[in-house]
Enzyme design. Structure first.
Site, PDB file in Angstrom:
ATOM      1  N   ASP A  43       0.852  -1.184   0.000  1.00 56.11           N
ATOM      2  CA  ASP A  43       0.000   0.000   0.000  1.00 56.11           C
ATOM      3  C   ASP A  43       0.887   1.233   0.000  1.00 56.11           C
ATOM      4  O   ASP A  43       1.869   1.313   0.746  1.00 56.11           O
ATOM      5  CB  ASP A  43      -0.905  -0.012   1.241  1.00 56.11           C
ATOM      6  CG  ASP A  43      -1.959   1.078   1.170  1.00 56.11           C
ATOM      7  OD1 ASP A  43      -2.982   0.864   0.535  1.00 56.11           O
ATOM      8  OD2 ASP A  43      -1.723   2.155   1.760  1.00 56.11           O
TER       9      ASP A  43
ATOM     10  N   GLU B 193      -4.753   2.657  -4.058  1.00 57.43           N
ATOM     11  CA  GLU B 193      -3.293   2.521  -4.084  1.00 57.43           C
ATOM     12  C   GLU B 193      -2.826   1.219  -3.446  1.00 57.43           C
ATOM     13  O   GLU B 193      -1.666   1.101  -3.047  1.00 57.43           O
ATOM     14  CB  GLU B 193      -2.647   3.712  -3.364  1.00 57.43           C
ATOM     15  CG  GLU B 193      -2.924   3.793  -1.877  1.00 57.43           C
ATOM     16  CD  GLU B 193      -4.198   4.545  -1.525  1.00 57.43           C
ATOM     17  OE1 GLU B 193      -4.278   5.042  -0.387  1.00 57.43           O
ATOM     18  OE2 GLU B 193      -5.101   4.645  -2.380  1.00 57.43           O
TER      19      GLU B 193
END
Length: 249
Positions: free
Chosen positions: A117, A160
């Protein structure tokens, strides 16, 4: 005198017969020639019709071939769009999940999930714009791909957050690969985006050993716990899930 008349009459009849015979032969010959001309004309028409049929067949085959190519291309495009994330060109969440679940059915192989992430990605979007944020996501994927095998699965879970599924690697090898990916992300030169800033990502790892019956969802939850540890212990690091607790490396 009578004999002379008979002879003349016979001679006349013979000449008349010969003349008629020649006329009949000429008429017959003309009929044959006319039949030959008609047959030639018919043959030419048959040839023209054959050429027309062949041409029409080629046109139909060409049209069908072009239609088939277009159809296959559209099907390939639909399949590609159904499997690949449009921005990053890695597997989308649905396709990645389907592939990993299929791989998890075979318990003869180790399976490792690596979640990653982006760190402070919202700050990048807020500071440099969403176009720059999109550039970052694409750059990250390109950087990570250089460290993967052809058999490794790489997908975007959303936003993301990304995931890797690695088969038949030892925990040590998975950790080494994740570290290489972390460094690759950290080393991205952002100047081509128009701005200079630092990119970093946090990683979480969970592994299913040979013979274990853990489901994909179980391993995903474990990797997510390890990712949580990385996020809460400084970010820009790799953490490995421990059954007793989400530990650190």
């Amino acid at each position: 005198m009578l004999d002379d008349q008979v002879i003349k009459s016979l001679a006349y009849q013979r000449v008349k017969f010969e003349t008629q015979d020649k006329a009949n032969q000429l008429a017959l010959l003309e009929q044959k020639n006319q039949n030959l001309r008609m047959e030639k004309t018919l043959q030419e028409h048959r040839y023209e019709n054959l050429i027309l049929l062949v041409t029409l067949g080629l046109i139909v085959l060409t049209s069908m071939g072009a239609w088939l190519v277009r159809t296959l291309r559209r099907m390939d495009a639909f399949r590609h769009s159904a499997q690949v994330d449009g921005l990053t060109q890695v597997s989308n969440r649905a396709y990645f999940t389907a592939c990993v679940q299929q791989a998890f059915k075979d318990e003869r192989h180790t399976q490792s999930l690596v979640l990653l992430d982006m760190d402070f990605f919202k700050h990048i979007n807020d500071s440099y714009g969403h176009a720059t944020g999109d550039w970052v996501l694409k750059a990250i994927c390109e950087a990570i791909k250089t460290h993967l095998r052809k058999t490794d699965l790489f997908g975007r879970l959303g936003g993301e957050e990304f995931a890797l599924c690695l088969t038949d690697l030892t925990p040590e090898e998975v950790l080494t690969l994740a570290e290489r990916c972390r460094v690759a992300v950290l080393s991205i030169d952002t100047r081509p985006s128009g701005f200079k800033f630092t990119i970093a990502a946090s990683f979480g790892i969970a592994t299913r050993a040979v013979g274990e019956s853990s489901r994909y969802e179980d391993l995903l939850a474990a990797a997510d716990k390890a990712l949580y540890v990385s996020k809460n212990t400084g970010r820009n690091r790799v953490s490995v899930y421990q059954p007793s607790n989400a530990g650190e490396t």
